[in-house]
Every structure is written in C-alpha cells, then in structure tokens.
Design an enzyme around this catalytic site. Structure first.
Site, mmCIF file in Angstrom:
data_model
loop_
_atom_site.group_PDB
_atom_site.id
_atom_site.type_symbol
_atom_site.label_atom_id
_atom_site.label_comp_id
_atom_site.label_asym_id
_atom_site.label_seq_id
_atom_site.Cartn_x
_atom_site.Cartn_y
_atom_site.Cartn_z
ATOM 1 N N LYS A 53 -2.365 -11.688 -5.966
ATOM 2 C CA LYS A 53 -3.754 -11.476 -6.366
ATOM 3 C C LYS A 53 -3.815 -10.958 -7.801
ATOM 4 O O LYS A 53 -4.653 -11.383 -8.597
ATOM 5 C CB LYS A 53 -4.435 -10.507 -5.391
ATOM 6 C CG LYS A 53 -4.723 -11.164 -4.047
ATOM 7 C CD LYS A 53 -5.025 -10.190 -2.933
ATOM 8 C CE LYS A 53 -5.092 -10.949 -1.589
ATOM 9 N NZ LYS A 53 -5.218 -10.075 -0.439
ATOM 10 N N GLN A 97 -6.162 -3.950 1.184
ATOM 11 C CA GLN A 97 -5.221 -4.867 1.827
ATOM 12 C C GLN A 97 -4.963 -4.426 3.281
ATOM 13 O O GLN A 97 -4.559 -3.300 3.527
ATOM 14 C CB GLN A 97 -3.910 -4.893 1.024
ATOM 15 C CG GLN A 97 -2.917 -5.930 1.486
ATOM 16 C CD GLN A 97 -3.393 -7.367 1.287
ATOM 17 O OE1 GLN A 97 -3.956 -7.724 0.247
ATOM 18 N NE2 GLN A 97 -3.208 -8.205 2.294
ATOM 19 N N ASP A 120 -14.050 -9.353 0.076
ATOM 20 C CA ASP A 120 -13.357 -9.904 1.238
ATOM 21 C C ASP A 120 -14.328 -10.325 2.340
ATOM 22 O O ASP A 120 -13.944 -11.016 3.282
ATOM 23 C CB ASP A 120 -12.405 -8.836 1.815
ATOM 24 C CG ASP A 120 -10.948 -9.214 1.647
ATOM 25 O OD1 ASP A 120 -10.684 -10.396 1.378
ATOM 26 O OD2 ASP A 120 -10.095 -8.330 1.796
#
Ligand code: NDP
Length: 278
Positions: A53, A97, A120
């Site tokens: 990322k 994460q 997300d």
C-alpha cells in the site's frame, strides 16, 4: 485455454496511472491526498500488505504515513491514535490493517474511524449506505471485483450472480454491489445445502472462501465469468479458490491468482483515498 484471461494486474496498473494524473491535478490546486495506515503487531502477511500500500501511494503521489504499533498496545492508546488521525487535516484516509492482535476490539476501532475517512468502507455508516444505495466508501476488494467485471463490457443487469462466502470484508459487500447493479444474487456459505448446484446456475461466479481449488470444472456453467478472490498458500505458492487449470477450459472469462483480484484491491484503496479529498 477457452476462457478470456482477466488481467487484474494490467487493469490495476492503468487505474494507478489515471490516479497519478488526477493527483497531480489536485496538487496543482493545492490539495494532496493523505493516507494513514495503522499496523499493530508483527503479522508477516499484514506487513506485506502495508508495504504494498505504501509503495502504491508513493507511485501515485499520495502522502502516506505508517503507524506501526507494538502488539501489546492498549485499546485506549489505539483509539487515541485513531482520534488524532480523524482530526489531522493532512490525512484523508485511515486504514487499520486487520486482523488486529487478540485482546483488541476490532469493532470498536472501526467504529471510531470518521466515516468520511473510512477508505476501507468497513464503518457501519458506510456499510449501511452501500445497502440503502447511498454514496459512501465501499470495501476495496469488492469494489475491485465489480470494476473487473464492468471492464468486460458485458451487462451485469439481470445476470445471475453467485457469491461463495459471506464475510463482511468480501462476500456480503460483493453481493450488495452486484445487487446494486441489478443482478439477481445468491450468497452461499458453509451451511448452504448444495453449493455445487448453486454455482452451476451462475452467469457470474465469485469464489471468496479461502479453500484452495474448491471450485471445479463441473461447478461452472459453460461461458460463465469466474472471479477468484481466494489467496491460499500451498508449499509457498499462491493458489486461488478456483481450480484454474480445469475451470479455464469451460469459463467464458476468469481471473488468475495471483494477478487477478489482488492487485485491484490496492488500486481501489488508492482510488478511495483520492475520492476522499475530492
Ligand atoms: P472468511 O474466512 O472470513 O470467509 C470465508 C467464507 O467462506 C465464510 O462466509 C464461510 O462460511 C464460507 N465457507 C467456508 N467453507 C465453505 C464451504 N465449504 N462452502 C461454502 N462456503 C464456505 O474469508 P474472507 O472473506 O476474508 O476471504 C476469503 C478468501 O479471499 C481468502 O482466501 C482470503 O485470503 C481472500 N482474500 C483476498 C483478497 C484479495 O485482495 N484478493 C482480500 C481479502 C480476502 P460461514 O460464514 O458459514 O463460515
């Protein structure tokens, strides 16, 4: 091979190129997108995803910062960081994460992210928006799946879509997105009576289970579009949930693993971060 190969790697690369262009236009107007990635603990797979990322951000021109926290961090300390990032004007997207180490409450952390920075798409506000058809952030892997199918330029409306897997990260939001595109959607899971029979009906089949080579040739209607989300490691090699070598002989189009859905996930995260600024 009978099926058209859906090259997610190339498609993701062209999306990244378009985004790079967009970011330089934004910068000319004094706006630079910023993404904060929060990594807790030392899970090796998570570390790989975070590195990918960061690399993508650098390539596109997105400002990124990584907050790598020790495994024994307290819930309060983690929530304090999320709160600080929520208020930081240079940060437009916040990504925690997952999975978090045991002992930390994932739901509470996700709920604490400002929905306007939830790139997300896991915050309940964005999940709700997806289901009632309002604009909001959508989970990146399902967004990538839809993008791959759209680029095949076959209409989704009226098609029978079968999604195998009902996780909050992949299965459920994928089904919701296809429904939004006017497909007729079936979701299969571990208690489904006859997954094989359901899959046989699909014009578009999405496998998001986490079981190597589960989907066999007989499961696939000739000419169907097959999207393989699974990432499984066998002897260090990555394989999907679909038995690619045999299914490619009957499918109309198919994604490989690796090089299919995987690269799209990161491209869609980048797209969401740029959209967060706009
Ligand atoms: P989960 O483990 O959270 O969900 C798996 C789903 O599969 C569950 O809904 C489960 O049902 C269902 N399932 C399990 N066994 C069967 C079975 N025999 N028949 C039918 N359904 C079954 O996984 P994720 O959704 O997080 O991920 C799925 C796969 O996708 C994994 O391989 C993961 O690594 C990969 N992945 C890939 C990404 C990418 O970027 N390409 C991103 C995210 C994930 P039940 O709910 O009843 O338990």
């Amino acid at each position: 091979m009978g099926a058209q190969l859906i090259n997610g790697k190339d498609i993701a690369q062209s999306i990244r190129k378009e985004l790079k262009e967009k970011v330089s236009q934004l910068e000319a107007r004094g706006k630079k997108p910023g993404l904060a990635v929060v990594l807790v603990g030392d899970d090796p797979a998570s570390a790989v995803y975070v590195r990918q990322k960061k690399r993508a951000c650098k390539e596109i021109g997105i400002y990124s910062e990584e907050h790598h926290l020790p495994e024994d961090i307290s819930q309060d300390e983690l929530l304090t960081l999320v709160d600080r990032l929520n208020k930081d004007p240079n940060i437009h997207g916040i990504l925690v994460q997952l999975p978090l180490p045991e002992g930390l409450d994932e739901t509470e952390v996700i709920d604490a992210i400002d929905p306007r920075k939830d790139v997300d798409g896991f915050h309940p506000i964005n999940v709700g928006r997806l289901h009632i058809g309002e604009k909001g952030f959508v989970p990146c892997t399902p967004a990538g799946i839809i993008e791959l199918v759209r680029r095949l330029e076959v209409p989704i409306s009226g098609k029978k879509v079968v999604v195998v897997g009902r996780s909050n990260i992949v299965g459920k939001p994928t089904a919701a997105l296809f429904l939004r595109e006017n497909a007729t959607v079936t979701i299969c899971h571990s208690r489904t009576k006859d997954v094989f029979e359901e899959c046989r009906q699909a014009d578009i089949l999405v496998a998001a289970v986490g079981k190597p080579h589960m989907v066999k040739k007989e499961w696939v209607k000739p000419g169907a579009i097959v999207i393989d989300v699974g990432i499984n490691r066998i002897d260090g090699r990555l394989v999907g949930d679909v038995d690619f070598d045999e299914v490619k002989e009957v499918a109309g189009a198919i994604t490989p693993v690796p090089g299919g859905v995987g690269p799209m996930t990161i491209a869609m995260l980048m797209k969401a971060t740029v959209a967060a600024v706009e």
